[in-house]
Design a protein around this motif. Structure first.
Motif, mmCIF file in Angstrom:
data_model
loop_
_atom_site.group_PDB
_atom_site.id
_atom_site.type_symbol
_atom_site.label_atom_id
_atom_site.label_comp_id
_atom_site.label_asym_id
_atom_site.label_seq_id
_atom_site.Cartn_x
_atom_site.Cartn_y
_atom_site.Cartn_z
ATOM 1 N N HIS A 154 -26.117 -26.580 80.495
ATOM 2 C CA HIS A 154 -25.913 -27.398 79.277
ATOM 3 C C HIS A 154 -26.349 -28.837 79.543
ATOM 4 C CE1 HIS A 154 -24.132 -28.985 75.604
ATOM 5 N NE2 HIS A 154 -23.469 -29.871 76.323
ATOM 6 N N HIS A 181 -28.463 -32.362 77.421
ATOM 7 C CA HIS A 181 -29.117 -32.915 76.222
ATOM 8 C C HIS A 181 -30.309 -33.748 76.692
ATOM 9 C CE1 HIS A 181 -25.433 -32.424 73.538
ATOM 10 N NE2 HIS A 181 -24.904 -32.288 74.730
ATOM 11 N N HIS A 237 -20.803 -26.791 71.310
ATOM 12 C CA HIS A 237 -19.671 -27.393 72.032
ATOM 13 C C HIS A 237 -18.373 -26.849 71.451
ATOM 14 C CE1 HIS A 237 -22.857 -30.555 72.270
ATOM 15 N NE2 HIS A 237 -22.374 -30.764 73.481
ATOM 16 N N HIS A 240 -17.896 -26.972 77.577
ATOM 17 C CA HIS A 240 -16.559 -27.559 77.790
ATOM 18 C C HIS A 240 -15.427 -26.530 77.831
ATOM 19 C CE1 HIS A 240 -18.691 -31.249 77.739
ATOM 20 N NE2 HIS A 240 -19.151 -31.016 76.520
ATOM 21 N N ASP A 292 -24.414 -31.724 81.409
ATOM 22 C CA ASP A 292 -24.125 -32.380 80.133
ATOM 23 C C ASP A 292 -24.585 -33.838 80.102
ATOM 24 O OD1 ASP A 292 -23.287 -32.560 77.481
ATOM 25 O OD2 ASP A 292 -21.246 -33.122 78.017
HETATM 26 ZN ZN ZN Z 1 -23.042 -31.574 75.422
#
Ligand code: ZN
Ligand code: GUN
Length: 440
Positions: A81, A83, A236, A275, A326
């Motif tokens: 995960h 971005h 998420h 998460h 993340d």
């Molecule tokens: Zn994220």
């Protein structure tokens, strides 16, 4: 093996990969470790791995051998995960999730309507991943379709196995980052058509989180996920207490935050939720029974003050998870630093993360939750030859500590504790060197 096959490459050094989850490290059948190992590659795929002495005897003398002195070969890391647009946000401090999104993330993501900007950030992000030994990732774009074109364009050029998707976000966000249920669906379909299963690329249907998608948008996402069952789903869940309270207000009929996604058909195999911190027993059971999996993002969860992922509770139900950076909530592109934070999160809860398991969660474990373990994540024969050579003498202190280590587990713990991109000596994609060199 034929000596006429000129594309055969042989790498010699210590070698470690996983066949199963090693758990507390006591099952020797979960992994293969050779202190003097050989990795044999042909046409970008693993042909064999094993002890050097035995394997060399099967190879013609003329095959050149690349020696990795003080090197440890492991499969390329999988970041489950990240971005890519938030390469521009990493290290923006002082806020918890919802304020941080408004203050830093949304302004940075608004710039991705510009394809040139998107391409340059995609390239910088992929450089960082490769510098840190990450060869595959599950990646958020922005709401802009061109952000995903840019990312896949760079990933294809570098011949990487990558998963990415356009963010779906049609409410509770700035106007310049808002799509609609219809336009989000159209853009996702166009991107699936253009990129999914082209080269080494895969599409992920990507609702940002329940708070920024209307019910019609989530219905459309669920429909798309059913229509294209081999795409991934990426979102998420249950990260932050204020976020959870907000989702409860927005979806008062849902049993829990996770249940919102289940109601819209968004829990299934190849669905990855970042998460999963504030879960109850029923949530963990639903993750297991639907085949969905969690991305454990320890540096982000600490940086944003979100909470501690409960490894033991997840394991008690057999809930699958893997490690993730993340970025830009996360503080590093490095999976070694991510493993250290994961270890510390376990410690804070009187739980244990064995160093072998940390490496599993960053390699085969990640490949498994992405549904890609038949192609990447281990050195089983036929897998794609994405691998890393870690440097057991990267710094004087690492050399000193690794030199004194009695077992591979002790060496791994030294790398986890002291390692960063200096400990990644080389990153290989399909057998070819791909670690970007720092400008001199
Ligand atoms: Zn994220
Ligand atoms: N929840 C919704 N969007 C985001 C994001 O960009 N980062 C994190 N950490 N959580 C989110």
């Amino acid at each position: 093996m034929s000596s006429r096959n000129t594309s055969v490459a042989v790498h010699r050094g210590a070698l470690l990969h996983f066949l199963h989850d090693p758990g507390d490290g006591s099952d020797p059948g979960a992994y293969e470790y050779f202190s003097d190992g050989l990795l044999v590659i042909a046409s970008g795929r693993i042909v064999a791995c094993g002890p050097a002495a035995a394997l060399l005897a099967t190879l013609p003398d003329s095959v050149p051998v690349t020696e990795h002195r003080d090197g440890l070969m492991v499969p390329g890391f999988v970041d489950s995960h990240v971005h890519y647009p938030q390469t521009e946000v990493i290290g923006s401090s002082g806020r918890q999730l919802l304020d941080w999104l408004e203050d830093y993330v949304f302004p940075a993501e608004a710039r991705f309507d510009d394809a040139g900007h998107a391409g340059s950030v995609a390239s910088a992000c992929i450089d960082e991943l490769l510098r840190n030994g990450t060869t595959s990732a599950l990646v958020f774009g922005t709401v802009h379709r061109q952000s995903v074109d840019a990312f896949f364009g760079v990933a294809a050029q570098r011949r990487m196995r990558m998963v990415c998707g356009k963010v779906l976000m049609d409410r509770n966000c700035p106007d310049d980052l808002r799509d609609s249920a219809a336009s989000g669906d159209d853009d996702s379909r166009a991107l699936i058509e253009r990129w999914h299963r082209r080269d080494r690329l895969h599409y992920a249907i990507t609702p940002r989180f329940a708070a920024t998608s209307s019910a019609p948008q989530l219905i459309a996402a669920g429909r798309l996920a059913a229509e294209f069952p081999d795409t991934l789903i990426h979102s998420h869940v249950a990260e932050n207490l204020a976020e959870i309270a907000w989702v409860r207000e927005l979806f008062p009929d849902a049993r829990s935050y996770l249940d919102v996604y289940e109601r819209f058909g968004l829990l299934r195999e190849r669905a990855v939720y970042a998460h999963c911190i504030h879960f109850d027993e029923a949530d963990r059971r639903r993750m297991v029974s639907t085949g969905a999996a969690a991305a454990f993002c320890p540096t982000s969860n600490l940086f944003l003050g979100s909470g501690l992922f409960n490894l033991d509770a997840s394991d008690a139900f057999g809930m699958r998870y893997a490690l993730a950076t993340d970025v830009g909530g996360g503080t590093s592109f490095g999976m070694l630093q991510t493993m250290l934070a994961a270890y510390q999160v376990a410690q804070l809860q009187q739980q244990r993360l064995h160093p072998l398991r940390a490496f599993y969660l960053a390699t085969l474990g990640g490949a498994r939750i992405l549904g890609l373990d038949d192609r990447i994540g281990s050195f089983r024969s036929g897998r794609e030859a994405d691998f890393v050579v870690l440097d057991l003498a990267a710094t004087p202190l690492i050399a000193r500590r690794c030199g004194a280590a009695r077992t591979i587990a002790e060496q791994l713990m030294v790398l986890i504790t002291l390692g960063d991109d200096r400990a990644v000596r080389e990153t290989f994609i399909l057998g070819q060197p791909a670690k970007p060199r720092l400008p001199r």
